[in-house]
Scaffold this motif. Sequence first.
Motif, PDB file in Angstrom:
ATOM      1  N   LYS A  89       0.845  -1.195   0.000  1.00 36.40           N
ATOM      2  CA  LYS A  89       0.000   0.000   0.000  1.00 36.40           C
ATOM      3  C   LYS A  89       0.878   1.241   0.000  1.00 36.40           C
ATOM      4  O   LYS A  89       1.823   1.351   0.782  1.00 36.40           O
ATOM      5  CB  LYS A  89      -0.929   0.009   1.217  1.00 36.40           C
ATOM      6  N   MET A  90       0.532   2.186  -0.874  1.00 39.03           N
ATOM      7  CA  MET A  90       1.266   3.444  -0.913  1.00 39.03           C
ATOM      8  C   MET A  90       0.657   4.424   0.084  1.00 39.03           C
ATOM      9  O   MET A  90      -0.548   4.378   0.363  1.00 39.03           O
ATOM     10  CB  MET A  90       1.236   4.024  -2.330  1.00 39.03           C
ATOM     11  N   PHE A  91       1.500   5.287   0.633  1.00 40.60           N
ATOM     12  CA  PHE A  91       1.024   6.288   1.609  1.00 40.60           C
ATOM     13  C   PHE A  91       1.938   7.503   1.563  1.00 40.60           C
ATOM     14  O   PHE A  91       2.903   7.531   0.789  1.00 40.60           O
ATOM     15  CB  PHE A  91       0.951   5.683   3.009  1.00 40.60           C
ATOM     16  N   MET A  92       1.644   8.496   2.380  1.00 39.30           N
ATOM     17  CA  MET A  92       2.386   9.761   2.386  1.00 39.30           C
ATOM     18  C   MET A  92       2.411  10.356   0.970  1.00 39.30           C
ATOM     19  O   MET A  92       3.466  10.608   0.381  1.00 39.30           O
ATOM     20  CB  MET A  92       3.807   9.567   2.908  1.00 39.30           C
ATOM     21  N   GLU A  93       1.163  10.549   0.434  1.00 43.57           N
ATOM     22  CA  GLU A  93       0.987  11.111  -0.904  1.00 43.57           C
ATOM     23  C   GLU A  93       1.729  10.293  -1.966  1.00 43.57           C
ATOM     24  O   GLU A  93       2.331  10.828  -2.902  1.00 43.57           O
ATOM     25  CB  GLU A  93       1.430  12.580  -0.940  1.00 43.57           C
ATOM     26  N   GLU A  94       1.682   8.964  -1.765  1.00 45.59           N
ATOM     27  CA  GLU A  94       2.238   7.981  -2.695  1.00 45.59           C
ATOM     28  C   GLU A  94       3.753   8.101  -2.895  1.00 45.59           C
ATOM     29  O   GLU A  94       4.301   7.648  -3.914  1.00 45.59           O
ATOM     30  CB  GLU A  94       1.531   8.063  -4.064  1.00 45.59           C
ATOM     31  N   SER A  95       4.422   8.659  -1.884  1.00 46.54           N
ATOM     32  CA  SER A  95       5.886   8.732  -1.962  1.00 46.54           C
ATOM     33  C   SER A  95       6.543   7.563  -1.221  1.00 46.54           C
ATOM     34  O   SER A  95       7.748   7.339  -1.357  1.00 46.54           O
ATOM     35  CB  SER A  95       6.393  10.062  -1.399  1.00 46.54           C
ATOM     36  N   PHE A  96       5.747   6.816  -0.454  1.00 49.14           N
ATOM     37  CA  PHE A  96       6.250   5.636   0.264  1.00 49.14           C
ATOM     38  C   PHE A  96       5.299   4.465   0.005  1.00 49.14           C
ATOM     39  O   PHE A  96       4.117   4.641  -0.285  1.00 49.14           O
ATOM     40  CB  PHE A  96       6.340   5.900   1.767  1.00 49.14           C
ATOM     41  N   GLN A  97       5.856   3.281   0.139  1.00 46.95           N
ATOM     42  CA  GLN A  97       5.046   2.079  -0.031  1.00 46.95           C
ATOM     43  C   GLN A  97       5.357   1.077   1.084  1.00 46.95           C
ATOM     44  O   GLN A  97       6.526   0.762   1.341  1.00 46.95           O
ATOM     45  CB  GLN A  97       5.305   1.424  -1.392  1.00 46.95           C
ATOM     46  N   ILE A 126       4.383 -12.164  10.762  1.00 49.20           N
ATOM     47  CA  ILE A 126       4.277 -11.013   9.874  1.00 49.20           C
ATOM     48  C   ILE A 126       5.589 -10.236   9.851  1.00 49.20           C
ATOM     49  O   ILE A 126       6.239 -10.037  10.886  1.00 49.20           O
ATOM     50  CB  ILE A 126       3.105 -10.097  10.294  1.00 49.20           C
ATOM     51  N   SER A 127       5.990  -9.824   8.655  1.00 47.59           N
ATOM     52  CA  SER A 127       7.167  -8.982   8.496  1.00 47.59           C
ATOM     53  C   SER A 127       6.809  -7.881   7.502  1.00 47.59           C
ATOM     54  O   SER A 127       5.856  -8.005   6.728  1.00 47.59           O
ATOM     55  CB  SER A 127       8.367  -9.790   7.998  1.00 47.59           C
ATOM     56  N   GLY A 128       7.581  -6.819   7.526  1.00 41.10           N
ATOM     57  CA  GLY A 128       7.264  -5.725   6.618  1.00 41.10           C
ATOM     58  C   GLY A 128       8.427  -4.779   6.436  1.00 41.10           C
ATOM     59  O   GLY A 128       9.410  -4.806   7.181  1.00 41.10           O
ATOM     60  N   LYS A 129       8.298  -3.949   5.428  1.00 48.23           N
ATOM     61  CA  LYS A 129       9.289  -2.904   5.199  1.00 48.23           C
ATOM     62  C   LYS A 129       8.609  -1.731   4.506  1.00 48.23           C
ATOM     63  O   LYS A 129       7.511  -1.863   3.942  1.00 48.23           O
ATOM     64  CB  LYS A 129      10.459  -3.420   4.377  1.00 48.23           C
ATOM     65  N   VAL A 130       9.267  -0.584   4.584  1.00 44.42           N
ATOM     66  CA  VAL A 130       8.776   0.624   3.934  1.00 44.42           C
ATOM     67  C   VAL A 130       9.790   1.026   2.865  1.00 44.42           C
ATOM     68  O   VAL A 130      10.987   1.130   3.137  1.00 44.42           O
ATOM     69  CB  VAL A 130       8.575   1.766   4.946  1.00 44.42           C
ATOM     70  N   GLU A 131       9.309   1.247   1.649  1.00 47.75           N
ATOM     71  CA  GLU A 131      10.191   1.656   0.551  1.00 47.75           C
ATOM     72  C   GLU A 131       9.961   3.130   0.221  1.00 47.75           C
ATOM     73  O   GLU A 131       8.817   3.577   0.102  1.00 47.75           O
ATOM     74  CB  GLU A 131       9.937   0.816  -0.692  1.00 47.75           C
ATOM     75  N   ASP A 132      11.056   3.858   0.108  1.00 46.27           N
ATOM     76  CA  ASP A 132      11.013   5.251  -0.339  1.00 46.27           C
ATOM     77  C   ASP A 132      10.983   5.220  -1.869  1.00 46.27           C
ATOM     78  O   ASP A 132      11.985   4.915  -2.523  1.00 46.27           O
ATOM     79  CB  ASP A 132      12.248   5.997   0.177  1.00 46.27           C
ATOM     80  N   LEU A 133       9.830   5.514  -2.451  1.00 41.34           N
ATOM     81  CA  LEU A 133       9.661   5.383  -3.897  1.00 41.34           C
ATOM     82  C   LEU A 133      10.456   6.404  -4.696  1.00 41.34           C
ATOM     83  O   LEU A 133      10.780   6.172  -5.860  1.00 41.34           O
ATOM     84  CB  LEU A 133       8.170   5.488  -4.244  1.00 41.34           C
ATOM     85  N   GLU A 134      10.779   7.518  -4.071  1.00 40.61           N
ATOM     86  CA  GLU A 134      11.529   8.562  -4.795  1.00 40.61           C
ATOM     87  C   GLU A 134      12.964   8.132  -5.070  1.00 40.61           C
ATOM     88  O   GLU A 134      13.552   8.482  -6.093  1.00 40.61           O
ATOM     89  CB  GLU A 134      11.497   9.874  -4.023  1.00 40.61           C
ATOM     90  N   VAL A 135      13.549   7.376  -4.138  1.00 41.09           N
ATOM     91  CA  VAL A 135      14.943   6.949  -4.313  1.00 41.09           C
ATOM     92  C   VAL A 135      15.048   5.458  -4.612  1.00 41.09           C
ATOM     93  O   VAL A 135      16.130   4.943  -4.918  1.00 41.09           O
ATOM     94  CB  VAL A 135      15.794   7.293  -3.071  1.00 41.09           C
ATOM     95  N   GLY A 136      13.906   4.746  -4.495  1.00 47.99           N
ATOM     96  CA  GLY A 136      13.907   3.320  -4.811  1.00 47.99           C
ATOM     97  C   GLY A 136      14.653   2.466  -3.809  1.00 47.99           C
ATOM     98  O   GLY A 136      15.223   1.438  -4.177  1.00 47.99           O
ATOM     99  N   GLU A 137      14.668   2.862  -2.534  1.00 51.11           N
ATOM    100  CA  GLU A 137      15.365   2.102  -1.485  1.00 51.11           C
ATOM    101  C   GLU A 137      14.467   1.935  -0.262  1.00 51.11           C
ATOM    102  O   GLU A 137      13.508   2.700  -0.073  1.00 51.11           O
ATOM    103  CB  GLU A 137      16.647   2.830  -1.070  1.00 51.11           C
ATOM    104  N   GLU A 138      14.819   0.932   0.552  1.00 55.74           N
ATOM    105  CA  GLU A 138      14.081   0.741   1.800  1.00 55.74           C
ATOM    106  C   GLU A 138      14.334   1.924   2.728  1.00 55.74           C
ATOM    107  O   GLU A 138      15.478   2.368   2.892  1.00 55.74           O
ATOM    108  CB  GLU A 138      14.493  -0.558   2.493  1.00 55.74           C
ATOM    109  N   TYR A 139      13.264   2.395   3.335  1.00 52.51           N
ATOM    110  CA  TYR A 139      13.364   3.529   4.261  1.00 52.51           C
ATOM    111  C   TYR A 139      13.543   2.963   5.673  1.00 52.51           C
ATOM    112  O   TYR A 139      12.583   2.667   6.379  1.00 52.51           O
ATOM    113  CB  TYR A 139      12.111   4.389   4.169  1.00 52.51           C
TER     114      TYR A 139
END
Length: 337
Positions: free
Chosen positions: A34-42, A53-66
């Motif tokens: 799911k994208m969030f923060m105005e679709e700048s993170f996923q 359960i496991s998870g991660k957040v990706e910074d879509l602007e730089v294409g790396e895990e946040y």
Amino acid sequence: MNIEEEIFKKTHVSFDKLEKYGFKKVKNHYTYSKMFMEESFQAQIIIDETGKISGKVEDLEVGEEYTNIRLKTEGSFINSVKEEYKNILKDIKENCFTENYFIYNQTNRLAEYIIKKYQNKPEFLWDKNPGFGVFRGRNNKWYAIIMNIDKSKISKETGETEIINIKLSKEEIPKLLNKKGYYKAYHMNKQSWISIILDDTIADSEIMDLIDKSYSLVNQKGNWLIPANPKYYDVINHFKSDKTITWKQSSEVSPGDTVYIYVGSPYSSVMFKCEATEVNIPYEFKSENAKMKYIMKLKLLKKYNQGDISFKKLNSLGIRAIRGPRKITEAISQKLN
């Protein structure tokens, strides 16, 4: 404990709800994004076949895990990203997971065993220790308590764990302490209680057997001797037509206890053996001869002939007077049967 472990603590997944929520099944696990923060993170969430359960957040602007959301030091922006991610996890929890009483699988299996067999749900009595659950039997006596503590409290290891304290005989405890997985009781009388870390070192069946022993130990049926004055109530004639009777409760009689009724002069004998079926029934009554706030229901088990269990026989067993309800030993009870 990471963000996911903290939020999904004391829960278990309902697999049938995942796909309806939006998860996709891939081989032996489920994925969700799911994208969030105005679709700048996923947010990318994975739940495996065991429910972990496991998870991660990706910074879509730089294409790396946040990974900043995992840091202890937080700025206002980092905190905003973390809170949005937490909200996504909490929504998954609310819609796809069920709350447990405790943290670990073995703990919850044992809790379900107790609930099903003894109809006792855990009581969480302390605000300072919300994970401490007490199981109580007759007369509110504890027979088990589950606690989340640091392992260092009872062993040389560290880290959060859950333990169960079980009450056992003084003869059995030393034998168990020689076996792996058993420890001196944490925060309880070490001569009467023992602690077990619930990490599957000891099989459920073995712990369940010990829980049964503890339950039996604190739930032993009581034996009572109560007087009846025929001047005030004709209990003799009552039991000729009815096998149950309500009686004033002025003692700690519990359901299942045996109650012997001693009828005074001119009978001066134990005339009836009963079982308490219900207790602490509210009942307001007041007269010149009696005052009641609670009554109990007694079921007739056996009738005796006058003189079979006379006052003289009771006296020979050490009972000097019968002026009110009194508890008698199992040994005396056996001699009255």
